[in-house]
Design a protein around this motif. Structure first.
Motif, PDB file in Angstrom:
ATOM      1  N   GLN A  22      -8.211   3.999   7.375  1.00 58.65           N
ATOM      2  CA  GLN A  22      -9.405   4.870   7.386  1.00 58.65           C
ATOM      3  C   GLN A  22     -10.756   4.155   7.874  1.00 58.65           C
ATOM      4  O   GLN A  22     -11.577   4.429   8.511  1.00 58.65           O
ATOM      5  CB  GLN A  22      -9.536   5.862   6.204  1.00 58.65           C
ATOM      6  CG  GLN A  22     -10.846   6.658   6.063  1.00 58.65           C
ATOM      7  CD  GLN A  22     -10.784   7.508   4.869  1.00 58.65           C
ATOM      8  OE1 GLN A  22     -10.362   7.516   4.039  1.00 58.65           O
ATOM      9  NE2 GLN A  22     -11.785   8.578   4.933  1.00 58.65           N
TER      10      GLN A  22
ATOM     11  N   GLN B 165      -5.820   8.601  -5.918  1.00 57.48           N
ATOM     12  CA  GLN B 165      -6.587   7.754  -4.975  1.00 57.48           C
ATOM     13  C   GLN B 165      -7.647   8.642  -4.252  1.00 57.48           C
ATOM     14  O   GLN B 165      -8.821   7.971  -4.077  1.00 57.48           O
ATOM     15  CB  GLN B 165      -5.749   6.952  -4.261  1.00 57.48           C
ATOM     16  CG  GLN B 165      -4.703   5.848  -4.786  1.00 57.48           C
ATOM     17  CD  GLN B 165      -3.828   5.181  -3.855  1.00 57.48           C
ATOM     18  OE1 GLN B 165      -3.531   5.574  -2.695  1.00 57.48           O
ATOM     19  NE2 GLN B 165      -3.312   4.014  -4.295  1.00 57.48           N
TER      20      GLN B 165
ATOM     21  N   HIS C 153      -6.425  -3.562   6.052  1.00 59.97           N
ATOM     22  CA  HIS C 153      -5.292  -2.668   5.420  1.00 59.97           C
ATOM     23  C   HIS C 153      -5.654  -1.352   5.056  1.00 59.97           C
ATOM     24  O   HIS C 153      -4.694  -0.597   4.648  1.00 59.97           O
ATOM     25  CB  HIS C 153      -4.969  -3.615   3.971  1.00 59.97           C
ATOM     26  CG  HIS C 153      -6.335  -3.474   3.257  1.00 59.97           C
ATOM     27  ND1 HIS C 153      -6.663  -2.602   2.302  1.00 59.97           N
ATOM     28  CD2 HIS C 153      -7.088  -4.801   2.763  1.00 59.97           C
ATOM     29  CE1 HIS C 153      -7.712  -3.000   1.745  1.00 59.97           C
ATOM     30  NE2 HIS C 153      -7.968  -4.091   2.063  1.00 59.97           N
ATOM     31  N   ASP C 154      -6.792  -0.861   5.355  1.00 61.83           N
ATOM     32  CA  ASP C 154      -7.104   0.468   5.281  1.00 61.83           C
ATOM     33  C   ASP C 154      -7.357   1.344   6.694  1.00 61.83           C
ATOM     34  O   ASP C 154      -8.467   1.094   7.190  1.00 61.83           O
ATOM     35  CB  ASP C 154      -8.400   0.689   4.216  1.00 61.83           C
ATOM     36  CG  ASP C 154      -8.849   1.818   3.995  1.00 61.83           C
ATOM     37  OD1 ASP C 154      -9.661   2.202   3.035  1.00 61.83           O
ATOM     38  OD2 ASP C 154      -8.321   2.865   4.550  1.00 61.83           O
TER      39      ASP C 154
ATOM     40  N   ILE D  24       0.938  -1.210   0.048  1.00 59.89           N
ATOM     41  CA  ILE D  24       0.036  -0.018  -0.369  1.00 59.89           C
ATOM     42  C   ILE D  24       1.063   1.203   0.129  1.00 59.89           C
ATOM     43  O   ILE D  24       2.046   1.267   0.215  1.00 59.89           O
ATOM     44  CB  ILE D  24      -0.988  -0.039   1.239  1.00 59.89           C
ATOM     45  CG1 ILE D  24      -0.134  -0.001   2.580  1.00 59.89           C
ATOM     46  CG2 ILE D  24      -1.793  -1.152   1.269  1.00 59.89           C
ATOM     47  CD1 ILE D  24      -1.188   0.301   3.695  1.00 59.89           C
TER      48      ILE D  24
ATOM     49  N   PRO E 290     -12.174  -3.766   4.256  1.00 64.07           N
ATOM     50  CA  PRO E 290     -10.786  -3.338   4.018  1.00 64.07           C
ATOM     51  C   PRO E 290     -10.114  -2.913   5.429  1.00 64.07           C
ATOM     52  O   PRO E 290      -8.918  -2.504   5.228  1.00 64.07           O
ATOM     53  CB  PRO E 290     -11.181  -2.059   3.160  1.00 64.07           C
ATOM     54  CG  PRO E 290     -12.566  -1.698   3.657  1.00 64.07           C
ATOM     55  CD  PRO E 290     -13.297  -2.585   3.772  1.00 64.07           C
TER      56      PRO E 290
END
Length: 785
Positions: free
Chosen positions: A723, A327, A720-721, A258, A717
């Motif tokens: 937010q 993105q 790995h995300d 990422i 997600p």
């Protein structure tokens, strides 16, 4: 490979290392025995390390597999070098072993293999390229060579203590180890926590090997090295730990690359410290010292490496800025514009319309029955369908139009430049759905609800927010009508629907006849396109009346205990000609022909009956049923539920009723009394698909509910995300603060389950925990457990 087996192998390796250490320190059997144990033992440890690296390669994938293959090659080469050394010393009786020799060639290939492994190992955060890692290692290694030359090696070279080739081999050991160690530290500093243990072990092994190599070169230079020396313990420990790293990599989750933010962290300027020190010494020392031997070539290479590194850094920073900017305004799944970019372009278009005298139009597209696809075919199929839909939409519009995914299954198209006939574009969008979508070998025919709102150039009063709300009302009208036509906003359309506000949208409920999803699987419907809908409705009614439908149960797992917390009832239709049909293949018939109450009652009574059966066998399993939109507004629903519970003598607390969030948002005043009636019975009420589209947080406080079921699109997600993880955690905390339990839907992997558990999520369901099974199969599982 299981964790228990890995720990067993590691334990055996530690025991062998302890025995080896004690043998060498105790000197059992005399010098000749110790020498044999030392030589053959190191061969064994090297083979062990290579084997463990091969295990890591076997269980890895992609770059991780290639990385461990490179490590296995390096360790195998080291074992060959040690075998050659043992041959010289044990079979030929040559002591000391010649230096340099063929054994050194094998030893020196380990840093090469380890370096390739470290550079290729996927570590999640990849802000710096592999080229930059190699350059950093070369810069540090070259600088350390200059320092070593000025302090020690230059004097030895001048007095002729060693020859050029012997000098090159001697330098290759410490310099190679420094380069690899530098790469290991830099990789470790960029690594995600999921890969930290593997890289920490690999780095520790490389450190031990490097220290032993440096001590070996020092002792060889002074003719003091003999087999069985204490430095051999460093090689032994390094080989073992490198092997352990290969084993541990098989149970640690693979990191997905990422993009991370750049910063002036030490890892960015650390390589320049040894360069600065080397440059300072070069200025301090006399010129003859710095012009001797290989120093000029190394210095020139260092300057070139620093310049190339700076070029790489600048290029990567530019790419990173472009990527991050892109993105921020793009939907990660489809690549379309996201809500932020769409609203920005809409505001700009509305602001320019008066000055440029050109109209602006919005085409709003919502996919009917998209949730049924997720429930029937899986969320991967749903994601694939969204991608195909985005491709169709791009093909139906002009290059100057903006196509965006606002969230969930909702798309918006901004038509501005020269849009003399926006209705033609809207109709081309509708025609894009005439052909079935091929997803995983299944033909899906899905119908959209399309709303169109046009802002004429002469209209100077309507804002962008109001235009978007008008498109939303038009789309709602199309959904209510269910006629498959594009509905254009007119002033006489009802304005009572909540519409859009600050980017948060209350979704319209779906009326009977508004949802159609035709699944053409293995020619089942495609081979009989003339079958009247009435015939299918009659067949379905007969199947319900005669009890030929079946109910499967999706397990819900308590994340704290790992035990079964409940089961969600999902209906299936065993069709005599077409096989087992999932809801997506017949719920349109249910809605269009008024069978919702009949089907809801069937599922309710079946689920309660199965729960009673399980209870009679000693298992108290709560059950959950889903209800249709019109059922949520039916004031007779609590009475019917009460009657079914009393008939089967089942406690009301055993039953949970799931209601989709968008149905609650559509008619909260009509829904609230029905929910209150269910709760007065003792039945639990849960908001289903929470966060699937746009979330209305006040619902959690305003309506009488007991649980929140987090939609898969919200929780998928979070591993790995950051937010998405923060949003999910906030919703879980808010729900708990309000006294509500939380259930995560569509959990597909262990990493997501682990994160949810750490956030305090109460329960979860999805393919990771188990697929829907028949009542008898669930009972068998309970019995075996």
């Amino acid at each position: 490979m299981t964790v228990r087996r890995i720990l067993s192998i590691i334990g055996l390796g530690v025991i062998a290392g302890v025995v080896f250490t004690v043998w060498l320190l105790a000197g059992w059997g005399g010098d000749s025995v110790v020498r044999a144990v030392d030589d053959l033992g190191l061969v064994g440890f090297a083979v062990f390390g290579a084997g463990c690296a091969m295990v890591g390669a076997w269980h890895g994938r992609g770059r991780q597999r290639v990385s461990w293959v490179a490590m296995a090659v390096g360790l195998t080469s080291w074992s060959i070098g040690e075998t050659i050394w043992s041959y010289y010393e044990l079979w030929q009786g040559r002591s000391p072993v010649p230096f340099p020799s063929l054994a050194d060639a094998g030893f020196l290939l380990l840093p090469v293999g380890a370096g390739v492994a470290l550079v290729l190992l996927p570590t999640g955060h990849t802000a710096a390229s592999r080229t930059r890692l190699v350059l950093d290692g070369f810069i540090v290694g070259g600088s350390m060579f200059v320092l070593s030359w000025v302090s020690v090696l230059e004097d030895i070279y001048r007095i002729g203590g060693i020859g050029p080739f012997e000098l090159a081999v001697s330098i290759a050991y410490p310099v190679g180890d420094i380069v690899i160690l530098t790469i290991a530290i830099l990789v470790l500093s960029r690594d995600r926590a999921a890969q930290r243990l593997t890289l920490a072990l690999a780095t520790a092994g490389i450190v031990l090997m490097g220290l032993a190599d440096s001590a070996y070169v020092y002792l060889i230079a002074h003719d003091d090295y003999v087999s069985g020396d204490l430095i051999d313990l460093g090689w032994m420990a390094g080989l073992l730990i490198l092997g352990f790293a290969g084993l541990v990599s098989t149970w640690e989750p693979h990191a997905d690359p990422i993009i991370t933010r750049t910063s002036l962290r030490p890892r960015n300027w650390l390589p320049y410290i040894p360069v600065s020190v080397a440059a300072g010494i070069a200025l301090w020392q006399s010129a003859p010292y710095m012009r001797s031997g290989p120093v000029p070539a190394v210095a020139a290479a260092l300057v070139l490496a620093v310049l190339v590194r700076q070029f790489v850094v600048v290029r990567e920073d530019r790419r990173l800025l472009v990527t991050v900017a892109e993105q921020a305004v793009r939907d990660p799944l489809t690549g379309l514009a996201n809500r932020v970019l769409f609203l920005d372009r809409l505001d700009r278009a509305v602001a320019l319309r008066a000055r440029l005298t050109r109209p602006v139009a919005i085409v709003l597209v919502d996919l009917d029955d998209f949730k049924l696809i997720n429930d029937s075919l899986g969320h991967a199929a749903g994601d694939a369908l969204l991608v195909r839909v985005s491709e169709r939409l791009l093909g139906a519009v002009r290059s100057v139009d903006t196509v965006s995914r606002l969230g969930g299954d909702e798309f918006a198209i901004l038509v501005e430049e020269g849009c003399g006939h926006p209705g033609l574009i809207a109709h081309r969008v509708a025609e894009a759905f005439d052909t079935a979508f091929r997803i995983d070998g299944t033909d899906l025919r899905i119908r959209p609800s399309i709303g169109l709102a046009v802002l004429p150039a002469e209209d100077t009063d309507t804002s962008s927010e109001r235009l978007l709300k008008q498109a939303d009302i038009a789309m709602y009208s199309a959904k209510r009508a269910g006629d498959g036509r594009v509905h254009t906003f007119t002033a006489d359309m009802p304005l009572a629907q909540p519409g859009l506000h600050l980017g948060l949208r209350s979704r319209a409920s779906r009326s009977p006849g508004s949802d159609r999803l035709v699944v053409l699987d293995a020619g089942s419907i495609a081979t009989d396109p003339e079958t009247p809908a009435a015939l299918r409705a009659r067949q379905l009614r007969d199947a319900i009346d005669q009890g030929r439908l079946v109910v499967h149960y999706q397990p819900t797992i308590d994340l704290r205990s790992g035990h079964l917390a409940g089961a969600e009832a999902l209906v299936r239709w065993p069709h005599p000609q077409r096989g087992l049909l999932y809801p997506a293949e017949f719920l349109d018939v249910v809605r269009d022909h008024g069978l919702t109450t009949l089907l809801t009652q069937f599922v309710l009574e079946t689920a309660i009956s199965d729960a009673v059966t399980w209870k009679s066998r000693g298992y108290s399993v709560p059950v959950t049923i889903n209800v249709f939109a019109n059922e949520v507004r039916d004031v007779t629903l609590p009475t019917r539920v009460s009657r079914a519970l009393a008939q089967h003598d089942l406690a009301a607390s055993t039953l949970t009723v799931d209601i989709t969030e968008k149905h609650l948002q559509a008619d909260p005043d009509l829904v609230a009394p029905v929910l209150q009636g269910l709760r007065e019975l003792g039945v639990r009420v849960a908001i289903d698909d929470f966060g699937a589209e746009t979330t209305h947080l006040p619902l959690l406080e305003e309506l009488p509910i007991d649980a929140v079921k987090l939609d898969r699109t919200l929780i998928a997600p979070i591993a790995h995300d950051p937010q998405a993880a923060a949003i999910t955690r906030s919703i879980i905390d808010l729900a708990h603060t309000l006294g509500l339990s939380t259930v995560a839907e569509g959990v597909e992997d262990a990493a997501t389950a682990t994160v949810l558990s750490s956030y305090g999520c109460d329960a979860a369901q999805g393919h990771y925990f188990g697929t829907p099974v028949a009542s008898s199969q669930l009972l068998d599982k309970l019995t075996r457990t």
